[in-house]
Design a protein around this motif. Structure first.
Motif, PDB file in Angstrom:
ATOM      1  N   LEU A 156       0.824  -1.217   0.000  1.00 17.32           N
ATOM      2  CA  LEU A 156       0.000   0.000   0.000  1.00 17.32           C
ATOM      3  C   LEU A 156       0.857   1.265   0.000  1.00 17.32           C
ATOM      4  O   LEU A 156       0.440   2.301  -0.525  1.00 17.32           O
ATOM      5  CB  LEU A 156      -0.914  -0.017   1.237  1.00 17.32           C
ATOM      6  N   ASP A 205      -3.123  -5.182   0.452  1.00 18.04           N
ATOM      7  CA  ASP A 205      -4.331  -4.629   1.073  1.00 18.04           C
ATOM      8  C   ASP A 205      -5.393  -4.377   0.012  1.00 18.04           C
ATOM      9  O   ASP A 205      -5.245  -3.486  -0.825  1.00 18.04           O
ATOM     10  CB  ASP A 205      -3.986  -3.324   1.792  1.00 18.04           C
ATOM     11  N   MET A 260     -10.283  -6.312   2.741  1.00 18.13           N
ATOM     12  CA  MET A 260     -11.124  -5.337   3.458  1.00 18.13           C
ATOM     13  C   MET A 260     -12.293  -4.999   2.543  1.00 18.13           C
ATOM     14  O   MET A 260     -12.439  -3.868   2.057  1.00 18.13           O
ATOM     15  CB  MET A 260     -10.292  -4.096   3.813  1.00 18.13           C
ATOM     16  N   PRO A 307      -8.654   0.106   9.854  1.00 19.46           N
ATOM     17  CA  PRO A 307      -8.244  -0.245   8.501  1.00 19.46           C
ATOM     18  C   PRO A 307      -8.704   0.788   7.472  1.00 19.46           C
ATOM     19  O   PRO A 307      -9.742   1.405   7.623  1.00 19.46           O
ATOM     20  CB  PRO A 307      -8.929  -1.596   8.270  1.00 19.46           C
ATOM     21  N   GLN A 309      -0.917   5.674   9.611  1.00 18.27           N
ATOM     22  CA  GLN A 309      -1.634   6.126  10.808  1.00 18.27           C
ATOM     23  C   GLN A 309      -0.844   5.773  12.077  1.00 18.27           C
ATOM     24  O   GLN A 309       0.043   4.929  12.063  1.00 18.27           O
ATOM     25  CB  GLN A 309      -3.016   5.464  10.884  1.00 18.27           C
ATOM     26  N   ASP A 324      -0.814  -5.358  12.255  1.00 18.60           N
ATOM     27  CA  ASP A 324      -0.913  -4.503  11.064  1.00 18.60           C
ATOM     28  C   ASP A 324      -1.333  -3.094  11.467  1.00 18.60           C
ATOM     29  O   ASP A 324      -2.435  -2.899  11.980  1.00 18.60           O
ATOM     30  CB  ASP A 324      -1.954  -5.117  10.105  1.00 18.60           C
ATOM     31  N   ILE A 360       3.322   0.191  12.481  1.00 18.55           N
ATOM     32  CA  ILE A 360       4.535  -0.501  12.946  1.00 18.55           C
ATOM     33  C   ILE A 360       5.785   0.294  12.553  1.00 18.55           C
ATOM     34  O   ILE A 360       5.973   0.667  11.394  1.00 18.55           O
ATOM     35  CB  ILE A 360       4.590  -1.939  12.371  1.00 18.55           C
ATOM     36  N   ALA A 363       4.339  -3.985   7.646  1.00 16.97           N
ATOM     37  CA  ALA A 363       4.897  -2.623   7.706  1.00 16.97           C
ATOM     38  C   ALA A 363       4.833  -1.992   6.327  1.00 16.97           C
ATOM     39  O   ALA A 363       5.449  -2.498   5.382  1.00 16.97           O
ATOM     40  CB  ALA A 363       6.336  -2.662   8.212  1.00 16.97           C
TER      41      ALA A 363
HETATM   42  C1  DX5 Z   1      -4.354  -0.505   6.635  1.00  8.93           C
HETATM   43  C2  DX5 Z   1      -3.607  -1.670   6.039  1.00  8.93           C
HETATM   44  C3  DX5 Z   1      -2.179  -1.744   6.404  1.00  8.93           C
HETATM   45  C4  DX5 Z   1      -1.340  -0.563   5.983  1.00  8.93           C
HETATM   46  C5  DX5 Z   1      -0.325  -0.363   7.059  1.00  8.93           C
HETATM   47  O1  DX5 Z   1      -5.713  -0.721   6.449  1.00  8.93           O
HETATM   48  O2  DX5 Z   1      -4.223  -2.883   6.447  1.00  8.93           O
HETATM   49  O3  DX5 Z   1      -1.606  -2.950   5.906  1.00  8.93           O
HETATM   50  O4  DX5 Z   1      -0.690  -0.707   4.749  1.00  8.93           O
HETATM   51  O5  DX5 Z   1       0.377   0.791   6.806  1.00  8.93           O
HETATM   52  P1  DX5 Z   1       1.427   1.380   7.862  1.00  8.93           P
HETATM   53  O6  DX5 Z   1       2.447   0.326   8.110  1.00  8.93           O
HETATM   54  O7  DX5 Z   1       1.969   2.579   7.156  1.00  8.93           O
HETATM   55  O8  DX5 Z   1       0.632   1.735   9.093  1.00  8.93           O
END
Ligand code: DX5
Ligand code: ZN
Length: 234
Positions: free
Chosen positions: A15, A40, A73, A146, A151, A180, A183, A201
């Protein structure tokens, strides 16, 4: 707390990659030491963002040697499980809120020969997985809501992770406890200390110029296992 005995898994989330160069980005983190590639899938309905579907997963499968760890999701999720399995997903993780019959969804994923995961949102209780542990290969704890990368880590989830570690240990089954959201090397240490063994990550890998260095920084957060334990664990 029992030391983590599984090898630590690092799963960079695409992502946060450059979407003009997804194949090259997937290859780059693979060469940098990633264990799984986290994908994702968002539908703009279950979560307030839209990403990609099975066609992109299939394209990435042709460039990736490491397992594709697909985080769905989308709701309803059941009608799309076969499409993601056919596209080459190796792991398929679902949110319990995304379908009416979690047990049936997990049975379907397993019947397709894939590892099955359950994802718990920050407000979703651990009891949600208590009666499906026999069908689960991965339990993923969301430490952000999510929908978006980048964030801030939600600290209240640490107690949930510790509880899930005890639940998993009581089964005697080899279930990954994956985390998730938010991190970094700092939060990685916190979640590993309470029993996590798999880190997703996005920003902490793709947001850095040196992917291998970023992955090494996350691995360095792992608690050191006592030598006597390492011997007895064989
Ligand atoms: C958020 C996703 C995560 C996202 C995490 O809905 O499920 O996998 O890519 O991103 P970071 O690591 O930047 O918080
Ligand atoms: Zn994810």
């Amino acid at each position: 707390m029992k030391p983590v005995t599984n090898p630590l898994i690092i799963a960079p989330s695409l992502l946060a990659a450059d979407f003009l160069r997804l194949g090259a980005e997937a290859e780059a983190v693979e060469n940098a030491g990633a264990d799984w590639l986290h994908l994702d899938v968002m539908d703009g309905h279950f979560v307030p963002n839209i990403t990609f579907g099975p066609l992109v997963v299939k394209a990435l499968k042709s460039r990736s040697k490491i397992p594709l760890d697909v985080h769905l999701m989308i709701a309803p999720v059941d009608p799309y499980i076969v499409a993601f399995a056919d596209a080459g997903a190796d792991h398929i993780s679902v949110h319990p809120e995304a379908g009416p019959h979690l047990h049936r969804t997990l049975q379907l994923i397993r019947s397709l020969g894939k590892k099955a995961g359950v994802v718990l949102n920050p407000a979703t209780p651990v009891d949600t997985v208590a009666h499906v542990l026999d069908l689960v290969d991965i339990i993923m704890v969301m430490t952000v809501n999510p929908g978006f990368g980048g964030q801030a880590f939600i600290e209240s989830q640490l107690a949930k992770i510790a509880t899930l570690r005890r639940m998993i240990d009581a089964t005697g089954r080899d279930i990954y406890l994956q985390i998730d959201g938010g991190i970094t090397p700092v939060t990685a240490r916190d979640v590993l200390n309470v029993g996590a063994d798999c880190l997703v990550a996005g920003t902490a890998v793709f947001g850095k110029p040196d992917y291998a260095g970023a992955i090494a920084d996350l691995r360095a957060a792992a608690p050191k296992i006592m030598p006597e334990f390492a011997v007895s664990a064989g």
